[in-house]
Design a protein around this motif. Structure first.
Motif, mmCIF file in Angstrom:
data_model
loop_
_atom_site.group_PDB
_atom_site.id
_atom_site.type_symbol
_atom_site.label_atom_id
_atom_site.label_comp_id
_atom_site.label_asym_id
_atom_site.label_seq_id
_atom_site.Cartn_x
_atom_site.Cartn_y
_atom_site.Cartn_z
ATOM 1 N N THR A 366 -103.379 57.378 -52.281
ATOM 2 C CA THR A 366 -102.745 57.579 -50.986
ATOM 3 C C THR A 366 -102.103 58.952 -50.922
ATOM 4 O O THR A 366 -101.951 59.638 -51.944
ATOM 5 N N LEU A 367 -101.726 59.363 -49.736
ATOM 6 C CA LEU A 367 -100.900 60.539 -49.498
ATOM 7 C C LEU A 367 -99.720 60.067 -48.663
ATOM 8 O O LEU A 367 -99.914 59.472 -47.596
ATOM 9 N N THR A 368 -98.505 60.313 -49.134
ATOM 10 C CA THR A 368 -97.346 59.887 -48.373
ATOM 11 C C THR A 368 -97.078 60.873 -47.237
ATOM 12 O O THR A 368 -97.603 61.990 -47.216
ATOM 13 N N PHE A 369 -96.226 60.457 -46.311
ATOM 14 C CA PHE A 369 -95.901 61.308 -45.175
ATOM 15 C C PHE A 369 -95.328 62.642 -45.636
ATOM 16 O O PHE A 369 -95.701 63.705 -45.141
ATOM 17 N N PHE A 370 -94.411 62.605 -46.602
ATOM 18 C CA PHE A 370 -93.745 63.832 -47.038
ATOM 19 C C PHE A 370 -94.642 64.688 -47.930
ATOM 20 O O PHE A 370 -94.541 65.915 -47.921
ATOM 21 N N GLU A 371 -95.525 64.060 -48.708
ATOM 22 C CA GLU A 371 -96.507 64.834 -49.469
ATOM 23 C C GLU A 371 -97.400 65.625 -48.526
ATOM 24 O O GLU A 371 -97.683 66.812 -48.758
ATOM 25 N N PHE A 372 -97.828 64.987 -47.461
ATOM 26 C CA PHE A 372 -98.709 65.654 -46.498
ATOM 27 C C PHE A 372 -97.971 66.785 -45.800
ATOM 28 O O PHE A 372 -98.489 67.897 -45.663
ATOM 29 N N ALA A 373 -96.744 66.510 -45.362
ATOM 30 C CA ALA A 373 -95.980 67.519 -44.627
ATOM 31 C C ALA A 373 -95.641 68.720 -45.505
ATOM 32 O O ALA A 373 -95.607 69.862 -45.022
ATOM 33 N N ARG A 374 -95.401 68.495 -46.787
ATOM 34 C CA ARG A 374 -95.026 69.581 -47.690
ATOM 35 C C ARG A 374 -96.117 70.640 -47.753
ATOM 36 O O ARG A 374 -95.842 71.844 -47.842
ATOM 37 N N VAL A 375 -97.375 70.214 -47.686
ATOM 38 C CA VAL A 375 -98.490 71.157 -47.686
ATOM 39 C C VAL A 375 -98.895 71.515 -46.263
ATOM 40 O O VAL A 375 -99.248 72.668 -45.969
ATOM 41 N N GLY A 376 -98.841 70.546 -45.356
ATOM 42 C CA GLY A 376 -99.344 70.743 -44.003
ATOM 43 C C GLY A 376 -98.506 71.673 -43.148
ATOM 44 O O GLY A 376 -99.050 72.435 -42.340
ATOM 45 N N ILE A 377 -97.188 71.641 -43.310
ATOM 46 C CA ILE A 377 -96.328 72.479 -42.461
ATOM 47 C C ILE A 377 -96.584 73.969 -42.680
ATOM 48 O O ILE A 377 -96.832 74.701 -41.711
ATOM 49 N N PRO A 378 -96.532 74.466 -43.934
ATOM 50 C CA PRO A 378 -96.822 75.901 -44.099
ATOM 51 C C PRO A 378 -98.241 76.276 -43.688
ATOM 52 O O PRO A 378 -98.467 77.353 -43.126
ATOM 53 N N LEU A 379 -99.221 75.384 -43.944
ATOM 54 C CA LEU A 379 -100.593 75.684 -43.535
ATOM 55 C C LEU A 379 -100.689 75.793 -42.019
ATOM 56 O O LEU A 379 -101.319 76.722 -41.487
ATOM 57 N N THR A 380 -100.066 74.869 -41.302
ATOM 58 C CA THR A 380 -100.133 74.881 -39.845
ATOM 59 C C THR A 380 -99.470 76.126 -39.267
ATOM 60 O O THR A 380 -99.954 76.706 -38.287
ATOM 61 N N ILE A 381 -98.366 76.559 -39.874
ATOM 62 C CA ILE A 381 -97.696 77.779 -39.410
ATOM 63 C C ILE A 381 -98.647 78.973 -39.521
ATOM 64 O O ILE A 381 -98.772 79.783 -38.600
ATOM 65 N N VAL A 382 -99.331 79.067 -40.657
ATOM 66 C CA VAL A 382 -100.295 80.169 -40.843
ATOM 67 C C VAL A 382 -101.419 80.068 -39.821
ATOM 68 O O VAL A 382 -101.820 81.067 -39.201
ATOM 69 N N GLN A 383 -101.939 78.861 -39.617
ATOM 70 C CA GLN A 383 -103.062 78.703 -38.697
ATOM 71 C C GLN A 383 -102.664 78.970 -37.247
ATOM 72 O O GLN A 383 -103.451 79.533 -36.485
ATOM 73 N N VAL A 384 -101.439 78.594 -36.871
ATOM 74 C CA VAL A 384 -100.969 78.898 -35.518
ATOM 75 C C VAL A 384 -100.962 80.408 -35.293
ATOM 76 O O VAL A 384 -101.388 80.909 -34.243
ATOM 77 N N MET A 385 -100.480 81.139 -36.289
ATOM 78 C CA MET A 385 -100.453 82.599 -36.173
ATOM 79 C C MET A 385 -101.861 83.171 -36.047
ATOM 80 O O MET A 385 -102.108 84.101 -35.266
ATOM 81 N N VAL A 386 -102.806 82.588 -36.805
ATOM 82 C CA VAL A 386 -104.194 83.053 -36.737
ATOM 83 C C VAL A 386 -104.765 82.867 -35.331
ATOM 84 O O VAL A 386 -105.330 83.796 -34.731
ATOM 85 N N TYR A 387 -104.630 81.648 -34.783
ATOM 86 C CA TYR A 387 -105.184 81.384 -33.450
ATOM 87 C C TYR A 387 -104.442 82.172 -32.376
ATOM 88 O O TYR A 387 -105.052 82.620 -31.396
ATOM 89 N N TRP A 388 -103.150 82.339 -32.533
ATOM 90 C CA TRP A 388 -102.354 83.116 -31.584
ATOM 91 C C TRP A 388 -102.891 84.560 -31.515
ATOM 92 O O TRP A 388 -103.111 85.107 -30.428
ATOM 93 N N VAL A 389 -103.106 85.167 -32.678
ATOM 94 C CA VAL A 389 -103.589 86.536 -32.720
ATOM 95 C C VAL A 389 -104.979 86.645 -32.100
ATOM 96 O O VAL A 389 -105.239 87.520 -31.255
ATOM 97 N N PHE A 390 -105.878 85.741 -32.469
ATOM 98 C CA PHE A 390 -107.251 85.824 -31.963
ATOM 99 C C PHE A 390 -107.314 85.547 -30.461
ATOM 100 O O PHE A 390 -107.991 86.265 -29.709
ATOM 101 N N LEU A 391 -106.616 84.486 -29.996
ATOM 102 C CA LEU A 391 -106.663 84.164 -28.578
ATOM 103 C C LEU A 391 -105.967 85.220 -27.743
ATOM 104 O O LEU A 391 -106.389 85.521 -26.621
ATOM 105 N N GLY A 392 -104.907 85.800 -28.275
ATOM 106 C CA GLY A 392 -104.222 86.869 -27.561
ATOM 107 C C GLY A 392 -105.053 88.135 -27.493
ATOM 108 O O GLY A 392 -105.029 88.870 -26.491
ATOM 109 N N PHE A 393 -105.825 88.384 -28.546
ATOM 110 C CA PHE A 393 -106.660 89.589 -28.587
ATOM 111 C C PHE A 393 -107.807 89.502 -27.590
ATOM 112 O O PHE A 393 -108.131 90.460 -26.891
ATOM 113 N N ILE A 394 -108.439 88.318 -27.524
ATOM 114 C CA ILE A 394 -109.565 88.142 -26.592
ATOM 115 C C ILE A 394 -109.072 88.142 -25.148
ATOM 116 O O ILE A 394 -109.640 88.743 -24.266
#
Length: 394
Positions: A366-394
């Protein structure tokens, strides 16, 4: 709740029944609210996914594909990018069902942590599905309900490059969190055990279905480039891919019984409930025009609100408001990207996460809620920045 466990489809169905019983929506309006195009496409994809798994062809393809990995880093890259590409074709919820036992088997053969490859599967099928109108249900809603003339080309133009960058970010973040397993002293990847020989009859039919699926998708892409519009409706693609299995397979009854009917119930109920919520005007009163027109705010709102009502209901509510204000393609793409990568933030952000964990728990993982969030939160922050830059550029 107490002694009772409520599944997401039961909760959504309960909401739909409630608004019908209390007269918040008329029965005729409730039936009209159910999007048949989406339902037909999901049904077709579930049939193809179930037959692919049942035939053994998927296991055979997996063993052929992953045998090229010689180091833990290569195996992780193959899982992330392999399932990422597949999720653009087979829909992420389908891959969540058939991919969980595959990655757990890979973990046992490679000596990598099972949690690591469960994370890799979850992030890969969520992130990879962003770039395709048929990669996940919320993208399908955007493609079908917005009247987009060339959805395959549009999604690829706006979202393919940031999705590749986001898949790379997932690989880097998991390498960082599990760096001990990628140290030079870490054991090499074991040679994968040979997969069982696929069922020859069902495999031939599945190959035909996959050829139809890919062929029709490519035909739409070509037509979009030439005429600016698709020639084959998306629901027809899903149904055409499923027909060889339904017509010619001797296992059609078993396949139809085993497909994810609960998710289809979830969607039918969601259309009814969200139509009722929309009629009240309450949700619209909470949303400002700035929130709808700003790409960063759309991305952020999509990610946050999806944690509470899940990404598909969120898109079902938000898309009509964007369309009413004359939403641009960039805003539609921000809605699709934000609501999808919301699944990487926490387990509750996407139904595919829940499916992976439910299937993993059947095998003692299994993956617990906090195990998932510990990895998922920093990854999502990076990915938001990626999509923000690309969508803003286009």
């Amino acid at each position: 709740m107490g002694r009772f466990t409520w599944r997401i489809w039961q909760v959504m169905l309960g909401g739909a029944v409630a608004v019908l019983l209390f007269g918040q929506i008329a029965p005729a309006a409730a039936l009209a609210a159910i999007n048949i195009d989406v339902m037909v496409f999901l049904f077709g994809m579930f049939v193809v996914g179930e037959a692919l798994s049942r035939s053994g062809y998927l296991d055979w393809l997996s063993s052929r594909f992953f045998r090229h990995a010689r180091t833990p880093g290569q195996l992780l890259a193959l899982v992330i990018f392999g399932f990422g590409v597949l999720s653009a074709l087979l829909m992420n919820d389908t891959l969540a069902i058939i991919g969980t036992p595959l990655v757990l088997g890979l973990a046992a053969q490679s000596r990598l942590p099972k949690k690591l490859l469960l994370f890799a599967l979850a992030f890969a099928i969520t992130t990879g599905s962003v770039a395709s109108p048929i990669g996940n249900p919320q993208n399908l809603l955007v493609a079908v309900n917005s009247g987009m003339t060339a959805p395959f080309v549009t999604f690829a133009f706006w979202l393919l490059l940031p999705t590749i960058a986001s898949l790379t970010a997932a690989w880097l973040v998991l390498r960082l969190y599990y760096r001990k397993d990628f140290a030079p002293s870490a054991p090499a990847v074991c040679e994968p055990s040979p997969a069982a020989v696929p069922s020859p009859v069902l495999t031939r039919i599945v190959k035909c279905s996959l050829a139809i699926l890919i062929g029709l998708a490519l035909a739409n892409i070509a037509a979009s480039l030439v005429t600016g519009a698709i020639v084959i409706p998306l629901p027809l693609i899903g149904l055409a891919a499923a027909l060889p299995i339904i017509i010619f397979s001797g296992e059609r009854i078993a396949v139809l019984k085993a497909i994810d009917w609960c998710t289809l119930v979830f969607f039918a109920a969601m259309f009814v409930l969200m139509a009722s919520v929309w009629q009240t005007g309450y949700f619209q009163s909470l949303v400002s025009g700035t929130m709808l027109s700003s790409v960063p705010l759309l991305l952020g709102t999509s990610i946050i609100v999806s944690q509470f009502i899940s990404n598909v209901p969120f898109v079902a509510l938000f898309l009509p408001m964007i369309m009413q204000t004359g939403g641009t393609t960039g805003q539609m793409m921000a809605l699709a990207a934000g609501s999808t990568i919301a699944g990487n933030l926490t387990i509750l952000g996407a139904a595919s996460n829940v499916i992976i964990i439910q299937n993993a728990e059947k095998q003692g993982q299994t993956l617990t809620f906090f195990e998932f969030a510990r990895v998922g939160i920093p990854l999502t922050i990076v990915q938001v920045m990626v999509y923000w830059v690309f969508l803003g550029f286009i």
